[in-house]
Design an enzyme around this catalytic site. Sequence first.
Site, PDB file in Angstrom:
ATOM      1  N   ALA A  14     -30.398 -13.338  43.824  1.00 28.87           N
ATOM      2  CA  ALA A  14     -31.236 -14.709  43.575  1.00 28.87           C
ATOM      3  C   ALA A  14     -30.373 -15.388  42.408  1.00 28.87           C
ATOM      4  CB  ALA A  14     -32.452 -14.557  43.116  1.00 28.87           C
ATOM      5  N   GLY A  41     -25.353 -14.453  46.099  1.00 25.20           N
ATOM      6  CA  GLY A  41     -24.763 -13.232  46.242  1.00 25.20           C
ATOM      7  C   GLY A  41     -23.451 -13.510  47.496  1.00 25.20           C
ATOM      8  N   LYS A  42     -22.342 -12.841  47.213  1.00 26.23           N
ATOM      9  CA  LYS A  42     -21.160 -13.112  47.901  1.00 26.23           C
ATOM     10  C   LYS A  42     -21.647 -12.689  49.709  1.00 26.23           C
ATOM     11  CE  LYS A  42     -17.473 -13.192  44.443  1.00 26.23           C
ATOM     12  NZ  LYS A  42     -17.286 -14.561  45.065  1.00 26.23           N
ATOM     13  N   GLY A 255     -15.364 -19.964  48.330  1.00 23.47           N
ATOM     14  CA  GLY A 255     -14.587 -19.178  48.748  1.00 23.47           C
ATOM     15  C   GLY A 255     -15.327 -18.327  49.658  1.00 23.47           C
ATOM     16  N   ASP A 256     -16.711 -18.074  49.662  1.00 23.19           N
ATOM     17  CA  ASP A 256     -17.433 -17.262  50.622  1.00 23.19           C
ATOM     18  C   ASP A 256     -17.307 -17.917  51.995  1.00 23.19           C
ATOM     19  OD1 ASP A 256     -18.072 -15.581  48.446  1.00 23.19           O
ATOM     20  OD2 ASP A 256     -19.865 -16.591  47.863  1.00 23.19           O
ATOM     21  N   ARG A 289     -20.772 -30.789  48.745  1.00 15.25           N
ATOM     22  CA  ARG A 289     -22.145 -30.749  48.672  1.00 15.25           C
ATOM     23  C   ARG A 289     -22.474 -29.831  47.704  1.00 15.25           C
ATOM     24  NH1 ARG A 289     -23.015 -29.269  55.132  1.00 15.25           N
ATOM     25  NH2 ARG A 289     -22.528 -31.050  55.971  1.00 15.25           N
ATOM     26  N   SER A 295     -24.718 -25.622  51.295  1.00 16.50           N
ATOM     27  CA  SER A 295     -23.686 -26.310  51.246  1.00 16.50           C
ATOM     28  C   SER A 295     -22.995 -26.190  52.677  1.00 16.50           C
ATOM     29  CB  SER A 295     -22.646 -26.505  50.165  1.00 16.50           C
ATOM     30  OG  SER A 295     -22.228 -25.172  50.078  1.00 16.50           O
TER      31      SER A 295
END
Length: 305
Positions: A14, A41-42, A255-256, A289, A295
């Site tokens: 969170a 969290g990735k 990046g994720d 976004r 996003s």
Amino acid sequence: MYDYDLLVVGSANADLVIGVERRPAAGETVLGSDLAVHPGGKGANQAVAAARLGARTALLARIGDDAYGRLLLESQRAAGVDTVGVLVGGAPTGIALITVDPSGDNSIVVSPGANGRLTPDDVRAAAGLCHASRVVSAQLEIPLETVVEVVRNLAPDSRFVLNPSPPRPLPAEVLAACDPLIVNEHEAKVILGETEAGDAEAGDRPEDWARALLAKGPKSVVVTLGAAGALVASAEGVERVAAVKVDAVDTTGAGDSFTAALAWKLGAGSSLAEAAAYAARVGAVAVTRRGAQESFPTASEVDAL
């Protein structure tokens, strides 16, 4: 036949975000904005990003039996992620405490919580999930020994994608499984070691330290270069992938989304360069976004770009 296009093994946090005029000095108290709570969290981010694009996606993660854990589960399910692998209990849900100043710079303190309790035993118990997935993606916000166990439980013809963030030196067993290893410049230098990276850089050429990374054992490497695009490297050679020009608003989670899109496209049969080019478009939409998971675009939104 695989049940899933992508299994993400990783973190679920969170994100607790407060805007501040400036970050406090030692011993100082400053007032900030209202607290905003977002799923993050990735691992959780990558799963949502892939599912939004249409990938059949599952998440293997651990959350706490608390309100933040329920928030994360709801976010995954709303995006269409299969949460059969999300384990509950053992520790509170992981938390990221984030302060953001007016320039957009942030400071982050992470309490791993349940993420630190995702163990090799959990991976072994979920071996069926690993074997049912065409591509498996991981990061390093969970214990490294858990990532090693993921590698040991891959299906014989599946593909392993690793974004080593936060970066640390990697064992040869993990490096050899990566196809690709996805790094930014900082992560590349940590994995190479500063001395080796300095030797390989040869005038600030990412191509050279991409080749140095390949020499450590990965089947392929992708280097993300921000506004300069990306670079893909394999035994076939090194190739630049152009960036998509957009007006960036917020780079959180970009990046994720890139990693998730690339992993999905590779599993669908795209070449490394093709997958990276598509992933760059996904990341480009995301940065226009605000926020992370909120996003991430759908496939139709990426096609419209």
